[in-house]
Each structure stands twice: as C-alpha cells, then as structure tokens.
Enzyme design. Structure first.
Site, PDB file in Angstrom:
ATOM      1  N   HIS A  35       1.436  -1.377   0.056  1.00 42.45           N
ATOM      2  CA  HIS A  35       0.010  -0.090   0.165  1.00 42.45           C
ATOM      3  C   HIS A  35       0.858   1.855   0.511  1.00 42.45           C
ATOM      4  O   HIS A  35       1.692   0.984   0.070  1.00 42.45           O
ATOM      5  CB  HIS A  35      -0.786   0.360   1.715  1.00 42.45           C
ATOM      6  CG  HIS A  35       0.084   0.177   2.664  1.00 42.45           C
ATOM      7  ND1 HIS A  35       0.597   0.681   3.247  1.00 42.45           N
ATOM      8  CD2 HIS A  35      -0.511  -1.228   3.486  1.00 42.45           C
ATOM      9  CE1 HIS A  35       0.882   0.801   4.072  1.00 42.45           C
ATOM     10  NE2 HIS A  35       0.404  -0.971   4.351  1.00 42.45           N
ATOM     11  N   HIS A  38       3.824   1.213   2.717  1.00 42.53           N
ATOM     12  CA  HIS A  38       5.359   1.165   1.819  1.00 42.53           C
ATOM     13  C   HIS A  38       5.672   1.756   0.754  1.00 42.53           C
ATOM     14  O   HIS A  38       7.052   1.827   1.040  1.00 42.53           O
ATOM     15  CB  HIS A  38       4.749  -0.744   1.273  1.00 42.53           C
ATOM     16  CG  HIS A  38       3.524  -1.542   2.736  1.00 42.53           C
ATOM     17  ND1 HIS A  38       2.438  -1.864   1.968  1.00 42.53           N
ATOM     18  CD2 HIS A  38       4.065  -1.491   3.714  1.00 42.53           C
ATOM     19  CE1 HIS A  38       2.123  -2.700   2.826  1.00 42.53           C
ATOM     20  NE2 HIS A  38       3.149  -2.195   3.957  1.00 42.53           N
ATOM     21  N   CYS A 143      -0.477  -7.331  22.285  1.00 46.56           N
ATOM     22  CA  CYS A 143      -0.791  -7.543  21.180  1.00 46.56           C
ATOM     23  C   CYS A 143      -0.719  -8.066  20.179  1.00 46.56           C
ATOM     24  O   CYS A 143       0.451  -7.670  19.745  1.00 46.56           O
ATOM     25  CB  CYS A 143      -1.317  -5.128  21.123  1.00 46.56           C
ATOM     26  SG  CYS A 143      -1.895  -4.975  18.711  1.00 46.56           S
ATOM     27  N   CYS A 146       0.691  -6.160  17.109  1.00 46.59           N
ATOM     28  CA  CYS A 146       1.679  -5.242  16.577  1.00 46.59           C
ATOM     29  C   CYS A 146       2.641  -6.146  17.699  1.00 46.59           C
ATOM     30  O   CYS A 146       3.953  -6.250  17.399  1.00 46.59           O
ATOM     31  CB  CYS A 146       1.729  -4.647  18.137  1.00 46.59           C
ATOM     32  SG  CYS A 146       0.265  -3.064  18.238  1.00 46.59           S
ATOM     33  N   CYS A 160      -5.524  -1.689  22.369  1.00 44.30           N
ATOM     34  CA  CYS A 160      -3.971  -1.018  21.488  1.00 44.30           C
ATOM     35  C   CYS A 160      -4.525   0.282  21.038  1.00 44.30           C
ATOM     36  O   CYS A 160      -4.802   0.675  20.204  1.00 44.30           O
ATOM     37  CB  CYS A 160      -3.466  -2.065  20.323  1.00 44.30           C
ATOM     38  SG  CYS A 160      -1.966  -1.393  19.147  1.00 44.30           S
ATOM     39  N   HIS A 163      -3.923   0.064  17.110  1.00 42.10           N
ATOM     40  CA  HIS A 163      -5.055  -0.956  16.264  1.00 42.10           C
ATOM     41  C   HIS A 163      -6.442  -0.977  16.669  1.00 42.10           C
ATOM     42  O   HIS A 163      -7.449  -1.257  16.062  1.00 42.10           O
ATOM     43  CB  HIS A 163      -4.669  -2.549  16.430  1.00 42.10           C
ATOM     44  CG  HIS A 163      -3.161  -2.793  15.974  1.00 42.10           C
ATOM     45  ND1 HIS A 163      -1.895  -3.556  16.216  1.00 42.10           N
ATOM     46  CD2 HIS A 163      -2.945  -2.880  14.344  1.00 42.10           C
ATOM     47  CE1 HIS A 163      -1.327  -3.462  15.832  1.00 42.10           C
ATOM     48  NE2 HIS A 163      -1.521  -3.106  14.252  1.00 42.10           N
ATOM     49  N   LYS A 311      -3.737   7.221   9.625  1.00 37.62           N
ATOM     50  CA  LYS A 311      -2.344   6.465   9.140  1.00 37.62           C
ATOM     51  C   LYS A 311      -3.579   5.322   7.503  1.00 37.62           C
ATOM     52  O   LYS A 311      -3.870   4.646   8.039  1.00 37.62           O
ATOM     53  CB  LYS A 311      -1.831   5.741  10.092  1.00 37.62           C
ATOM     54  CG  LYS A 311      -0.510   4.317   9.437  1.00 37.62           C
ATOM     55  CD  LYS A 311      -0.157   3.685  10.462  1.00 37.62           C
ATOM     56  CE  LYS A 311       0.961   3.302  10.312  1.00 37.62           C
ATOM     57  NZ  LYS A 311       1.813   2.134  10.259  1.00 37.62           N
ATOM     58  N   LYS A 314      -3.705  -1.570   6.852  1.00 36.25           N
ATOM     59  CA  LYS A 314      -4.820  -2.355   6.248  1.00 36.25           C
ATOM     60  C   LYS A 314      -5.131  -2.285   7.742  1.00 36.25           C
ATOM     61  O   LYS A 314      -6.963  -2.341   7.254  1.00 36.25           O
ATOM     62  CB  LYS A 314      -4.525  -3.644   6.682  1.00 36.25           C
ATOM     63  CG  LYS A 314      -5.174  -4.925   6.311  1.00 36.25           C
ATOM     64  CD  LYS A 314      -4.580  -6.389   5.964  1.00 36.25           C
ATOM     65  CE  LYS A 314      -5.512  -7.009   4.746  1.00 36.25           C
ATOM     66  NZ  LYS A 314      -5.502  -8.403   5.786  1.00 36.25           N
TER      67      LYS A 314
HETATM   68 ZN   LIG Z   1      -1.281  -3.366  17.932  1.00 32.48          ZN
END
Ligand SMILES: [Zn+2]
Length: 516
Positions: A35, A38, A143, A146, A160, A163, A311, A314
């Site tokens: 994406h 990257h 997490c 993570c 988290c 996330h 951000k 995904k």
């Molecule tokens: Zn996380």
C-alpha cells in the site's frame, strides 16, 4: 540536521574516491498487499540510491519482505494454506509493485530464505555468548497485531492505540534481550555520532526514549513455531525483532560471506517510518553492540502519509492502492508527488487533488513547458539543431547554486528540498526565456545563446531530477538530442556549466506531461 552537519556529509561525499553506499527500506510484513505506506519508504530509498549512483558510488539498495510470526500463521490458516505457501503468494505482489514504481533495488530479501536464517542464528548466538540473552518469565498484555507487550499506560483502557483492539493477557517462558543494560552505551554512541539520525528532531526523540529508561524485551516464544529456532534451545523460535531487523545483515553476508560483510556493513541509511523508530534506533543498535557489530551509520526517519487524517494501513481499512493512482498520473508523476510534496520526517496528507496539483505545477507547467518552448523555437528558428550555451551565461551561477543546494539536501535525505532546489533552476530559466522572448527574436547569435543556455539547463535538470522522475528525465535527455543514459552521468562534473555541445537534433514531439 544543522548546516554544519550537512556540509560535513557533502564534503565526505566529494572527497571520497569510489565509496560504497548501502541503503535499506524496512522489510514489509506479508499480512497485507503493498500500500501507499510501503510505497512511500520505498520511493524515498530508491531516489536516494539513484542520487548516490549519480555520485559514482557503488550502491546497494535492499528491500524485502518479513514473513514469519503469529499474524502470518493466522492469516495462512484462515486461507487454508501453510505459512510458507501464504508468504509465497504475497511476496511477489511486493516485487511487482516495486517494478511498477520503477524501483531499482539491487536485492530483495525474504526472511524465509536460508541466507537469512544463517545470519539470525549467528547474531542470536553472539548476543547469547555476550550474556545479553537470558531466560525469564513474561506476564503481560500483548497486542497480537503489533506482536508487542504493552504496559497499562501505553494502552487506552486496555485497547491497543495503533489497532484500537483489546489486548490479551499472556504469561510464558521467554528469552529476553537485556536492553536495560544498554542505556549508557547507546547514549554514548549517539553522543559520538550526533548526525546519525535525520531529521535531527527524530534523533532528539530517540535520546528521549533512551533517557526515559529501557526495558528488556522478549525475543522468543514457545507457543508458535512459524519462525527461526533459537540455536541453543530449539523449543523456542525467535520472532519479530531478531528475525526482522537482522535482514539488513543477512543481505550482506553476515555470518556467511566475510568479504561482502566487510564491504557493505555498516549500512549508510536505514530508511524507516516513525512508527518503527524505537526498534530501529534503540533495540537494533543495542543488539549490534552486544554482538560486537558496528551500529548503522545513519537512519532516515519519515513521517506518515496520512489519508483523510488517518495512518494508511490495512487495519485502518483505508488502503490506497498505489497501482491505481499510477495508472492515472503516471509513474513519474506519482513518485514526484510523494518525494516533493512533504518535507521528509513530517507527516504528509496524501490527496488525489494534491497529486494532480503537484503534477500540473511541477511537471506539466514548469518542466514540460520549458522543454516544449525550447524545442518549438529551436525547431522554427535553428532548423531543429541545438545551439551551444554561453560560457558567461547569467544562468551558469543559478545552475551552480541549484546543484549545490540539491546535493546538500540529498546528503541529509531531504528529497523535497532537493527537488525544490532543482525546480528553482527550471523556474529561473522559464523567467529568463520570458525576459528574452526568443520566440520573437530573429535567428542569429543572440537567439542561439539564449536557446543554448536553456538547453544546457535542461541537460543539468534531467540529471538532477532523475532520482525522482527517472523515465521522464531520460525522455528530456533524448528530446534535447543527447545520447546514452541519464543514470550513467556522474556528478559533480556532469552538472558543470557548458556540457551541452551544439549540433544535436532537438525533437519537439508530443507533450511529455499532458495537463491533467
Ligand atoms: Zn496493536
């Protein structure tokens, strides 16, 4: 980065004979297709590698994929695949994306390759032999996404922060890397290498982390098996940091090919995003110091490209597929926007409107217009044959200043400033043409001088802009009648005023950058 540091870097580059330059991107986790996040790091590293090739350095540019860990095992299971088959299905999508973006990497490493396993084993053993890896019990909140334990004050009510999902309680026997022992050694190392992290404010952030106290971190698990076994205790596999970070060593033969390792290590720049700064600038140099390996020479830390203020990832569910945008704006338009729009280190806002505006301003209007004007007048008034520039042209000093500013900005990994400096030369030349109005002048020596000056600027600009827009730079090069490859030109000599020889066939052609 102060000017003093910038100049030291430039001087170091200028005074070296054939030096080598090793630059890396993060390796990308194969739980998602490529994406824009990257693509951002990869384009920055590619442009930096291309700049250093122009400087005549022996360049190694590494990218790759991170293929172990619980998330991959889970994703594979969900698809009914083995983890290896799953990784094998995703890794090529990164190679394809980078080819599409004209990324000229010299190597692509996958953490499931035997060469990587060998280096990880060597590094683990070296840290274990140094007494910095020990068995302990870990209890904590973890997490899964993570692959990181967190303390309560690092979580939002048990969720988290990255996330926005609840974390799980885990307790297990782990090997730990004794990071807590490295606080003073890291501070001393950074004191001795004050310009290692760019931009400078990110270096200050890293010192802040270290001074805030360092906690040992877990490096192994017994509950998963998709990873590289701990060499002295194969019930455990190592995961995340010893597996992922070590790719930078594996690709240069650490523990396997001493001549390659001595040639390329330490790395010149790890190009990374700010979200992985702690692991790259604190964990990684500590691991290397423990193993008796020299830490990296530099880290170039980018911000996030935000999309609607979030951000791009995904998990956030707002993926922009870079390939979709390339089809619309072209590879060079896309690369140029990513490099020129956002000062490296700051967060950027990626918008389709911004992409179009940048393309129209820099490429269609400024560069495209300059090429088209010059080629048109040379066609009409010089029989399509390019005249030579004037040795005493007013643009000669402008070009010299633009080169110096471009080089200084690349030396501190500031692509937006480098391109701004290069484009200042294009703008000055468009203004020069408006002042002299060659389209109104009669053929003769005065007209020839003005057009020769503009052709000489286009020759220099094609070289200086090539890290950002490699294909378009080559097209400009050929339009003004030059042969060979832009990428084979060598700086600083190729930027010296007067390199454009008269007599070349200048081609008008279709617009290089049609307005969008
Ligand atoms: Zn996380």
């Amino acid at each position: 980065m102060t000017n003093e540091h910038a100049h030291q870097r430039v001087d170091a580059v200028a005074s070296a004979t054939v030096s080598r330059f090793y630059v890396t991107t993060p390796i990308y986790y194969v739980n998602a297709a490529p994406h824009i996040g990257h693509a951002y790091s990869t384009i920055v590293a590619d442009a930096l590698a291309r700049w250093h090739r122009l400087l005549g350095e022996d360049v190694k540019f590494l990218t790759g994929t991170d293929e172990h860990g619980l998330k991959i095992a889970q994703a594979a299971e969900a698809k009914g695949l083995t983890p290896q088959a799953f990784a094998d299905s995703i890794a090529p999508t990164f190679k394809t994306a980078w080819q599409r973006l004209n990324i000229a990497n010299d190597d692509f490493i996958r953490t499931t390759e035997p060469r990587h396993r060998a280096s990880v084993t060597t590094l683990l053993q070296a840290c274990y032999d140094a007494g910095d890896i020990e068995l302990d019990v870990y209890r904590g909140k973890y997490c899964v996404a993570c692959e990181e334990y967190y303390t309560d004050d690092e979580l939002d009510d048990g969720y988290c922060r990255i996330h926005k999902t609840p974390v799980d309680e885990y307790e297990e026997e782990n090997y730990f890397f004794r990071l807590s022992r490295f606080e003073q050694r890291l501070l001393d190392w950074y004191d001795a290498h004050p310009s290692a992290i760019v931009p400078e404010f990110r270096g200050n952030e890293v010192r802040g982390f270290i001074k805030g106290g360092l906690r040992d971190f877990s490096i192994s698990r017994t509950s998963i098996d998709w990873g590289i076994p701990i060499p002295w205790d194969t019930r455990h596999v190592t995961y995340v940091w010893f597996d992922a970070l070590t790719n930078y060593l594996s690709a240069v033969g650490y523990g396997a090919d001493d001549a390659q390792y001595r040639k390329w290590w330490p790395v010149d720049y790890h190009v990374i995003g700010k979200d992985i700064i702690r692991f790259h600038c604190v964990y990684w140099p500590a691991m290397l110091l423990s193993a008796g390996v020299e830490p990296p020479r530099g880290w170039a830390v980018g911000g996030w490209l935000l999309f609607g203020g979030e951000k791009i990832s995904k998990t956030a569910g707002n993926i922009v597929n870079p390939l979709d945008l390339i089809d619309d704006i072209g590879v060079d338009g896309f690369r140029h926007y990513v490099l020129a729009e956002t000062p490296y280190g700051a967060d950027g806002d990626f918008t389709v409107e911004g992409l179009t505006a940048r393309y129209n301003a820099d490429l269609a209007n400024n560069l495209g217009n300059l090429v088209s004007r010059v080629a048109t007048v040379v066609g009409k008034k010089c029989g399509g044959v390019g005249p030579a520039p004037a040795a005493d042209s007013a643009l000669s000093q402008v070009a010299a200043d633009a080169y110096a500013a471009t080089a200084a900005a690349w030396a501190t990994v500031q692509p937006s400033r480098a391109l701004e400096a290069t484009w200042s030369l294009i703008r000055a030349t468009n203004a020069y043409l408006e002042q002299h109005e060659p389209w109104k002048a009669e053929p003769g020596p005065t007209l020839d001088r003005v057009l020769g000056d503009a052709l000489e600027v286009l020759r220099i600009v094609a070289i200086l802009a090539s890290p950002s827009i490699p294909d378009a730079a080559q097209a400009v090069w050929e339009r003004i009648g030059l042969t060979g490859r832009v990428e084979d030109q060598r700086l600083p000599s190729a930027a010296t005023w007067g390199g454009y020889a008269s007599g070349a066939a200048v081609i008008k052609g279709e617009p290089l950058f049609p307005r969008r």
